[in-house]
Design a protein around this motif. Sequence first.
Motif, PDB file in Angstrom:
ATOM      1  N   UNK A 135      -7.612  20.403  -0.424  1.00 40.17           N
ATOM      2  CA  UNK A 135      -8.049  19.082   0.031  1.00 40.17           C
ATOM      3  C   UNK A 135      -8.203  18.096  -1.113  1.00 40.17           C
ATOM      4  N   UNK A 136      -8.024  18.530  -2.329  1.00 40.34           N
ATOM      5  CA  UNK A 136      -8.185  17.689  -3.504  1.00 40.34           C
ATOM      6  C   UNK A 136      -6.791  17.266  -3.962  1.00 40.34           C
ATOM      7  N   UNK A 137      -6.289  16.173  -3.459  1.00 39.89           N
ATOM      8  CA  UNK A 137      -4.941  15.707  -3.740  1.00 39.89           C
ATOM      9  C   UNK A 137      -4.971  14.418  -4.553  1.00 39.89           C
ATOM     10  N   UNK A 138      -3.936  14.153  -5.364  1.00 40.28           N
ATOM     11  CA  UNK A 138      -3.866  12.877  -6.083  1.00 40.28           C
ATOM     12  C   UNK A 138      -3.843  11.711  -5.098  1.00 40.28           C
ATOM     13  N   UNK A 139      -4.408  10.579  -5.501  1.00 41.78           N
ATOM     14  CA  UNK A 139      -4.496   9.426  -4.610  1.00 41.78           C
ATOM     15  C   UNK A 139      -3.132   8.829  -4.280  1.00 41.78           C
ATOM     16  N   UNK A 140      -2.127   9.028  -5.123  1.00 43.27           N
ATOM     17  CA  UNK A 140      -0.833   8.390  -4.904  1.00 43.27           C
ATOM     18  C   UNK A 140       0.081   9.198  -4.008  1.00 43.27           C
ATOM     19  N   UNK A 141      -0.405  10.241  -3.381  1.00 43.43           N
ATOM     20  CA  UNK A 141       0.425  11.072  -2.511  1.00 43.43           C
ATOM     21  C   UNK A 141      -0.130  10.998  -1.105  1.00 43.43           C
ATOM     22  N   UNK A 142       0.491  10.501  -0.105  1.00 45.50           N
ATOM     23  CA  UNK A 142       1.831   9.952  -0.069  1.00 45.50           C
ATOM     24  C   UNK A 142       1.861   8.508  -0.578  1.00 45.50           C
ATOM     25  N   UNK A 143       3.050   8.060  -0.894  1.00 44.66           N
ATOM     26  CA  UNK A 143       3.247   6.721  -1.443  1.00 44.66           C
ATOM     27  C   UNK A 143       3.027   5.659  -0.375  1.00 44.66           C
ATOM     28  N   UNK A 144       2.274   4.629  -0.735  1.00 43.47           N
ATOM     29  CA  UNK A 144       1.978   3.531   0.184  1.00 43.47           C
ATOM     30  C   UNK A 144       2.546   2.253  -0.405  1.00 43.47           C
ATOM     31  N   UNK A 145       3.247   1.487   0.403  1.00 46.11           N
ATOM     32  CA  UNK A 145       3.789   0.194  -0.026  1.00 46.11           C
ATOM     33  C   UNK A 145       2.945  -0.892   0.634  1.00 46.11           C
ATOM     34  N   UNK A 146       2.458  -1.831  -0.159  1.00 45.04           N
ATOM     35  CA  UNK A 146       1.698  -2.960   0.376  1.00 45.04           C
ATOM     36  C   UNK A 146       2.577  -4.203   0.389  1.00 45.04           C
ATOM     37  N   UNK A 147       2.163  -5.203   1.159  1.00 47.65           N
ATOM     38  CA  UNK A 147       2.986  -6.408   1.295  1.00 47.65           C
ATOM     39  C   UNK A 147       3.180  -7.131  -0.030  1.00 47.65           C
ATOM     40  N   UNK A 148       2.211  -7.068  -0.930  1.00 46.28           N
ATOM     41  CA  UNK A 148       2.399  -7.755  -2.210  1.00 46.28           C
ATOM     42  C   UNK A 148       3.297  -6.972  -3.169  1.00 46.28           C
ATOM     43  N   UNK A 149       3.687  -5.751  -2.816  1.00 43.00           N
ATOM     44  CA  UNK A 149       4.584  -4.951  -3.653  1.00 43.00           C
ATOM     45  C   UNK A 149       5.985  -4.837  -3.046  1.00 43.00           C
ATOM     46  N   UNK A 150       6.246  -5.543  -1.957  1.00 42.78           N
ATOM     47  CA  UNK A 150       7.536  -5.430  -1.266  1.00 42.78           C
ATOM     48  C   UNK A 150       8.694  -5.858  -2.165  1.00 42.78           C
ATOM     49  N   UNK A 151       8.547  -6.960  -2.883  1.00 43.79           N
ATOM     50  CA  UNK A 151       9.643  -7.457  -3.718  1.00 43.79           C
ATOM     51  C   UNK A 151      10.019  -6.437  -4.788  1.00 43.79           C
ATOM     52  N   UNK A 152       9.032  -5.842  -5.435  1.00 46.17           N
ATOM     53  CA  UNK A 152       9.285  -4.817  -6.449  1.00 46.17           C
ATOM     54  C   UNK A 152       9.932  -3.585  -5.809  1.00 46.17           C
ATOM     55  N   UNK A 153       9.476  -3.206  -4.625  1.00 42.90           N
ATOM     56  CA  UNK A 153      10.042  -2.072  -3.896  1.00 42.90           C
ATOM     57  C   UNK A 153      11.528  -2.315  -3.606  1.00 42.90           C
ATOM     58  N   UNK A 154      11.880  -3.531  -3.194  1.00 42.66           N
ATOM     59  CA  UNK A 154      13.272  -3.867  -2.904  1.00 42.66           C
ATOM     60  C   UNK A 154      14.130  -3.859  -4.170  1.00 42.66           C
ATOM     61  N   UNK A 155      13.568  -4.323  -5.280  1.00 41.59           N
ATOM     62  CA  UNK A 155      14.304  -4.326  -6.543  1.00 41.59           C
ATOM     63  C   UNK A 155      14.648  -2.917  -7.008  1.00 41.59           C
ATOM     64  N   UNK A 156      13.849  -1.936  -6.589  1.00 43.27           N
ATOM     65  CA  UNK A 156      14.088  -0.541  -6.967  1.00 43.27           C
ATOM     66  C   UNK A 156      15.003   0.176  -5.975  1.00 43.27           C
ATOM     67  N   UNK A 157      15.593  -0.578  -5.041  1.00 40.07           N
ATOM     68  CA  UNK A 157      16.561   0.007  -4.122  1.00 40.07           C
ATOM     69  C   UNK A 157      16.041   0.318  -2.734  1.00 40.07           C
ATOM     70  N   UNK A 158      14.773   0.038  -2.462  1.00 42.88           N
ATOM     71  CA  UNK A 158      14.216   0.280  -1.137  1.00 42.88           C
ATOM     72  C   UNK A 158      14.742  -0.721  -0.119  1.00 42.88           C
ATOM     73  N   UNK A 159      14.537  -0.418   1.147  1.00 44.55           N
ATOM     74  CA  UNK A 159      14.972  -1.310   2.235  1.00 44.55           C
ATOM     75  C   UNK A 159      13.825  -1.509   3.209  1.00 44.55           C
ATOM     76  N   UNK A 160      13.911  -2.585   3.980  1.00 42.74           N
ATOM     77  CA  UNK A 160      12.915  -2.867   5.005  1.00 42.74           C
ATOM     78  C   UNK A 160      13.490  -2.590   6.382  1.00 42.74           C
ATOM     79  N   UNK A 161      12.628  -2.170   7.273  1.00 44.77           N
ATOM     80  CA  UNK A 161      13.024  -1.872   8.649  1.00 44.77           C
ATOM     81  C   UNK A 161      11.977  -2.491   9.565  1.00 44.77           C
ATOM     82  N   UNK A 162      12.424  -3.158  10.604  1.00 38.96           N
ATOM     83  CA  UNK A 162      11.514  -3.742  11.590  1.00 38.96           C
ATOM     84  C   UNK A 162      11.610  -2.896  12.850  1.00 38.96           C
ATOM     85  N   UNK A 163      10.471  -2.349  13.295  1.00 40.62           N
ATOM     86  CA  UNK A 163      10.474  -1.448  14.447  1.00 40.62           C
ATOM     87  C   UNK A 163       9.649  -2.033  15.578  1.00 40.62           C
ATOM     88  N   UNK A 164      10.253  -2.119  16.777  1.00 39.72           N
ATOM     89  CA  UNK A 164       9.497  -2.666  17.910  1.00 39.72           C
ATOM     90  C   UNK A 164       8.402  -1.695  18.356  1.00 39.72           C
TER      91      UNK A 164
END
Length: 127
Positions: A30-59
């Motif tokens: 139960x003692x896991x690092x805080x960064x697991x799993x990875x969370x993307x916030x709205x203010x980090x979206x641009x950096x995430x996209x620059x690293x090759x990530x993509x956005x998906x809009x789900x209804x």
Amino acid sequence: MALFPNLGFNVEKSRDSRIRSTCPEIPNDRCQPMWNPRVITTDAVQNFLEKGGKLDYRPIHTPKGWNWELWAVQTNGAASPVISSKTGEARVFKSSDALVSFHMRIFPDAEGVWVPAPKSGQDEDTE
């Protein structure tokens, strides 16, 4: 090993440069690092996209109708909802206009965006 008494756990650096924590009162599973799993916030979206990530809009269906949830798709195909920096909850667009406005701010040179509709068989009466 460094002790962080205010946090109540010890941290040690292993040979592979990963930081490991040992929680004296919490079992290891139960003692896991805080960064697991990875969370993307709205203010980090641009950096995430620059690293090759993509956005998906789900209804998604709500009592007031259809909304769209913003998801981050990593280069390995793993997807997770984008968390709003302001609210701490999943980023949701309550109208297609809001979705398009967000997309045009992120991608100013885009000629448009595809807004996904709910899959056939999903309508407001069935959920």
